[in-house]
Design an enzyme around this catalytic site. Structure first.
Site, mmCIF file in Angstrom:
data_model
loop_
_atom_site.group_PDB
_atom_site.id
_atom_site.type_symbol
_atom_site.label_atom_id
_atom_site.label_comp_id
_atom_site.label_asym_id
_atom_site.label_seq_id
_atom_site.Cartn_x
_atom_site.Cartn_y
_atom_site.Cartn_z
ATOM 1 N N GLY A 27 36.277 3.746 37.639
ATOM 2 C CA GLY A 27 36.200 5.182 37.433
ATOM 3 C C GLY A 27 34.819 5.759 37.692
ATOM 4 O O GLY A 27 33.814 5.047 37.794
ATOM 5 N N HIS A 28 34.784 7.084 37.777
ATOM 6 C CA HIS A 28 33.560 7.808 38.126
ATOM 7 C C HIS A 28 32.416 7.521 37.166
ATOM 8 O O HIS A 28 32.600 7.398 35.963
ATOM 9 C CB HIS A 28 33.827 9.319 38.168
ATOM 10 C CG HIS A 28 34.221 9.899 36.844
ATOM 11 N ND1 HIS A 28 33.298 10.318 35.917
ATOM 12 C CD2 HIS A 28 35.439 10.126 36.298
ATOM 13 C CE1 HIS A 28 33.920 10.789 34.854
ATOM 14 N NE2 HIS A 28 35.221 10.685 35.055
ATOM 15 N N ASN A 29 31.227 7.375 37.730
ATOM 16 C CA ASN A 29 29.975 7.169 36.992
ATOM 17 C C ASN A 29 29.914 5.848 36.236
ATOM 18 O O ASN A 29 29.032 5.658 35.393
ATOM 19 C CB ASN A 29 29.680 8.330 36.035
ATOM 20 C CG ASN A 29 29.342 9.604 36.766
ATOM 21 O OD1 ASN A 29 30.183 10.498 36.897
ATOM 22 N ND2 ASN A 29 28.133 9.702 37.290
ATOM 23 N N SER A 58 32.483 6.379 33.336
ATOM 24 C CA SER A 58 31.212 6.168 32.641
ATOM 25 C C SER A 58 31.182 4.898 31.796
ATOM 26 O O SER A 58 30.584 4.857 30.720
ATOM 27 C CB SER A 58 30.881 7.382 31.764
ATOM 28 O OG SER A 58 30.769 8.546 32.547
#
Length: 332
Positions: free
Chosen positions: A242-244, A262
């Site tokens: 997932g993002h970050n 994150s």
């Protein structure tokens, strides 16, 4: 067909030959399937019992093996049979697909692209504006690399892969078919007027050196800055990052596992197949998450967790034993 003598193979492995054979070795194979001219492997004592019924002429084994090879058969004793197996497989590996021409005429390459020496680009690929390709990059047919990406030297990108804009891939990486690097993260917020509002993701993905990403896996771009995979990470097929999220060096994620947004993984973290990690968690250096686990809290460095929700592996095993006893007692 490629074949080797046992001595030629041992010249690579630098092990100790026990026993003797007269035939050439034609291929590696698992113990149960091997024929009289094939080499196999015994990397764990529990597999020693299969040697007597195997037809393999040679086995690469650990130094502490407790059986003898037998007549007209041989062992090559090494410190680590599993690592030696990778060397033998390299010897017998067939050639990769051939490029008749380094840059296929059907590839669409923007005039601003920088292409390093020895780089090959297959049919039907698209390379967008201001992309930088290092030396000896191999891009198989039907790959898409969008604007302002960079690909490091000796990286291989297999067919169907999409690398979206502004993402950066290091050197000596392997991206297997149909993986997607830099798609939008999954972000929406409820809105009374519009139902769900999409949250733009304006960051990118940065992948270190010697990273391998399996087929149909996805690494989402960061919402603000970057999703990062450190050097040496190995990602299996059908993995979602997932993002970050930020992965340290030499992390392993097995098939069907996933990180929400994150998530931070330290160095050397191992995530088992189908495990799920909740957003904004930290998994410490060297921690192991068992297959099928659901992690809902931070995991300390070096810890092994298991279960759904994941707890210390020893506690999970105790819980399962108690449940098993309860079921057994209720069925009396």
């Amino acid at each position: 067909m490629t074949s080797y003598s046992i001595q030629e193979i041992n010249n690579v492995l630098q092990g100790e030959i026990v026993g003797s054979i007269s035939c050439k070795i034609t291929a590696p194979e698992q113990l149960e399937e091997a024929t009289e001219t094939q080499i196999s492997f015994i990397g764990n004592k529990k597999y020693e019992k299969f040697w007597s019924t195997s037809k393999a002429c040679v086995a690469v084994v650990n130094q502490d093996i407790s059986i003898e090879p037998g007549e007209n058969r041989a062992f090559i004793k090494v410190k680590n049979a599993d690592l030696a197996m990778s060397q033998v497989l390299e010897l017998f590996a067939p050639a990769t697909p051939v490029f008749d021409i380094d840059i296929h005429p059907t590839a669409v390459i923007d005039k601003s692209v920088t292409i390093g020496n020895g780089t090959r680009i297959g049919a039907g690929s698209y390379i967008g504006p201001n992309v930088k390709l290092g030396e000896n990059v191999t891009i198989y047919p039907n790959v898409t690399i969008l604007d302002e990406c960079s690909i490091g030297k000796n990286t291989t990108i297999w067919s169907g892969t999409v690398i979206r804009e502004r993402c950066h891939i290091g050197s000596h990486c392997i991206l297997h078919p149909n993986c997607t690097i830099g798609a939008d993260g999954f972000g929406f917020r409820p809105c009374p007027e519009k139902g769900l509002v999409k949250i733009p993701h304006i960051g990118n993905v940065i992948i270190g050196n010697a990273v391998e990403i399996g087929a149909n896996s996805c690494v989402d771009r960061g919402k603000f800055s970057s999703t990062v995979l450190g050097d040496g990470c190995k990602i299996d097929n059908l993995v979602q990052i997932g993002h970050n999220s930020k992965l340290g060096k030499f992390c392993i994620m097995s098939g069907n596992s996933g990180l929400a947004g994150s998530v931070t993984l330290g160095n050397g973290v191992i995530i088992g197949g189908s495990a799920s990690i909740k957003d904004h968690l930290t998994i410490g250096d060297g921690a192991i998450v068992g297959a099928g686990s659901g992690v809902a809290a931070d995991v300390e460095a070096g810890k092994v967790v298991l279960g759904y929700p994941a707890v210390d592996a020893r506690d999970a095993l105790k819980q399962w034993a108690i449940l098993k006893r309860l079921v057994k007692d209720n069925n009396k």
